[in-house]
Design a protein around this motif. Structure first.
Motif, short mmCIF file in Angstrom:
data_model
loop_
_atom_site.label_atom_id
_atom_site.label_comp_id
_atom_site.label_asym_id
_atom_site.label_seq_id
_atom_site.Cartn_x
_atom_site.Cartn_y
_atom_site.Cartn_z
N PHE A 56 -31.83 53.29 12.74
CA PHE A 56 -31.81 53.90 11.83
C PHE A 56 -31.24 55.21 11.95
N ARG A 57 -30.59 55.65 11.07
CA ARG A 57 -29.84 56.98 11.05
C ARG A 57 -30.11 57.72 9.71
N PHE A 58 -29.93 59.12 9.56
CA PHE A 58 -29.94 59.68 8.32
C PHE A 58 -28.19 59.67 7.98
N LEU A 59 -27.86 59.58 6.62
CA LEU A 59 -26.65 59.45 6.20
C LEU A 59 -26.23 60.80 5.47
N ASP A 60 -24.99 61.23 5.98
CA ASP A 60 -24.35 62.40 5.56
C ASP A 60 -23.04 61.89 4.66
N ASP A 61 -23.34 61.70 3.44
CA ASP A 61 -22.12 61.11 2.61
C ASP A 61 -22.23 61.64 1.18
N GLU A 62 -21.43 62.64 0.58
CA GLU A 62 -21.43 63.17 -0.61
C GLU A 62 -21.16 62.32 -1.79
N THR A 63 -20.59 61.04 -1.35
CA THR A 63 -20.58 60.00 -2.44
C THR A 63 -21.69 59.10 -2.74
N VAL A 64 -22.86 59.32 -2.08
CA VAL A 64 -23.78 58.50 -2.25
C VAL A 64 -25.17 59.58 -2.52
N ASN A 65 -25.80 58.95 -3.66
CA ASN A 65 -26.99 59.90 -4.47
C ASN A 65 -28.13 59.95 -3.51
N ASP A 66 -29.14 60.95 -3.92
CA ASP A 66 -30.38 60.82 -3.46
C ASP A 66 -30.91 59.56 -3.43
N GLY A 67 -31.55 59.04 -2.22
CA GLY A 67 -32.18 57.52 -2.31
C GLY A 67 -31.26 56.71 -1.91
N GLY A 68 -29.77 57.02 -1.49
CA GLY A 68 -28.88 56.10 -1.51
C GLY A 68 -28.80 55.57 0.28
N TYR A 69 -28.04 54.66 0.36
CA TYR A 69 -27.88 54.08 1.94
C TYR A 69 -27.06 53.36 2.11
N LYS A 70 -26.63 52.91 3.49
CA LYS A 70 -25.66 51.94 3.94
C LYS A 70 -26.40 51.17 4.90
N TYR A 71 -25.85 50.06 4.83
CA TYR A 71 -26.31 49.23 6.14
C TYR A 71 -25.21 48.27 6.46
N ARG A 72 -24.83 47.92 7.76
CA ARG A 72 -23.78 47.10 8.20
C ARG A 72 -24.33 46.46 9.62
N GLU A 75 -22.57 45.63 12.99
CA GLU A 75 -21.52 46.30 13.80
C GLU A 75 -21.61 46.01 15.17
N ASN A 76 -20.59 45.33 15.99
CA ASN A 76 -20.78 45.00 17.29
C ASN A 76 -22.31 44.05 17.59
N GLY A 77 -22.71 43.26 16.61
CA GLY A 77 -23.95 42.44 16.73
C GLY A 77 -25.19 43.22 16.49
N ASN A 78 -24.98 44.66 16.34
CA ASN A 78 -26.25 45.57 15.85
C ASN A 78 -26.19 45.73 14.18
N ILE A 79 -27.54 45.98 14.11
CA ILE A 79 -27.65 46.43 12.58
C ILE A 79 -27.74 47.99 12.51
N ILE A 80 -27.15 48.54 11.76
CA ILE A 80 -27.14 50.04 11.41
C ILE A 80 -27.69 50.29 10.26
N ILE A 81 -28.73 51.06 9.98
CA ILE A 81 -29.36 51.34 8.56
C ILE A 81 -29.24 52.98 8.53
N GLU A 82 -28.40 53.27 7.52
CA GLU A 82 -28.58 54.49 7.29
C GLU A 82 -28.96 55.29 5.80
N GLY A 83 -29.69 56.12 5.63
CA GLY A 83 -30.15 56.48 4.38
C GLY A 83 -30.23 57.73 4.15
N ILE A 84 -29.88 58.56 2.75
CA ILE A 84 -29.62 59.78 2.47
C ILE A 84 -31.13 60.13 2.23
N ASP A 85 -31.33 61.55 2.74
CA ASP A 85 -32.49 62.22 2.35
C ASP A 85 -33.80 61.42 2.52
N ASP A 86 -34.74 61.66 1.64
CA ASP A 86 -36.22 61.22 2.11
C ASP A 86 -36.35 59.50 1.85
#
Length: 177
Positions: free
Chosen positions: A56-72, A74-85
């Motif tokens: 789990f990580r916080f996401l710093d991406d101006e193209t993603v709204n509050d509540g936005g997120y990314k997951y992927r 990568e190298n067999g691991n899941i990375i979950i990133e979320g903007i803000d709260d």
């Protein structure tokens, strides 16, 4: 459930020491729902990932709204990133919905399709950019709906600070005239 061919039971959930209640809610929801889906109990650890990891990580991406997120994956691991709260819990629900066929998770009245095996392949990725900056799908005028998540706190429901906004969503009016 496997991730890039590796059994989900081999994974550990990692989160940074700089976290918040909402990120930790995302971690607990992932653990609860994976256990419900396939019986695997995922350990959690605050710190740097090693081995088979769901990070789990916080996401710093101006193209993603509050509540936005990314997951992927990568190298067999899941990375979950979320903007803000509320980005991390949103990512957890979307991951389980899109990759595992679980419907209706954010409402608590969910349906998980039966399957012999679900594999989330290497290279899987998704970015969610909510249409509403501030949305509360289970709010009622007389209180929160009780769901299988019990009763989330205000922080867990929060989509961040939106100036001058209380809640957004559908409103029904009755004409009692």
């Amino acid at each position: 459930l496997t991730v890039a061919g590796r059994d989900i039971s081999e994974y550990t959930v990692y989160y940074p020491s700089e976290n918040n209640e909402s990120m930790l809610f995302g971690v607990s929801e992932l653990q609860r729902l994976i256990k419900q889906a396939c019986g695997a109990e995922l350990a959690e650890f605050e710190g740097t990932p090693s081995g088979a990891a769901i990070e789990f990580r916080f996401l710093d991406d101006e193209t993603v709204n509050d509540g936005g997120y990314k997951y992927r994956v990568e190298n067999g691991n899941i990375i979950i990133e979320g903007i803000d709260d509320f980005g991390c819990p949103n990512a957890v629900y979307r991951l389980l919905q899109e990759e595992c066929g679980w419907e209706g998770l954010c409402y608590g009245d969910s349906v998980l399709a039966e399957a012999e095996l679900v594999d989330i392949p290497e290279g899987t990725e998704y970015t969610g950019n909510p249409r509403f900056d501030y949305f509360r799908p289970t709010w009622r005028c007389d209180g929160l709906w009780l769901t299988d998540k019990i009763k989330p706190t205000e922080e867990q429901y929060s989509y961040g600070k939106v100036s001058g906004t209380t809640y957004a969503g559908h409103v029904f009016h009755a004409n009692h005239g």
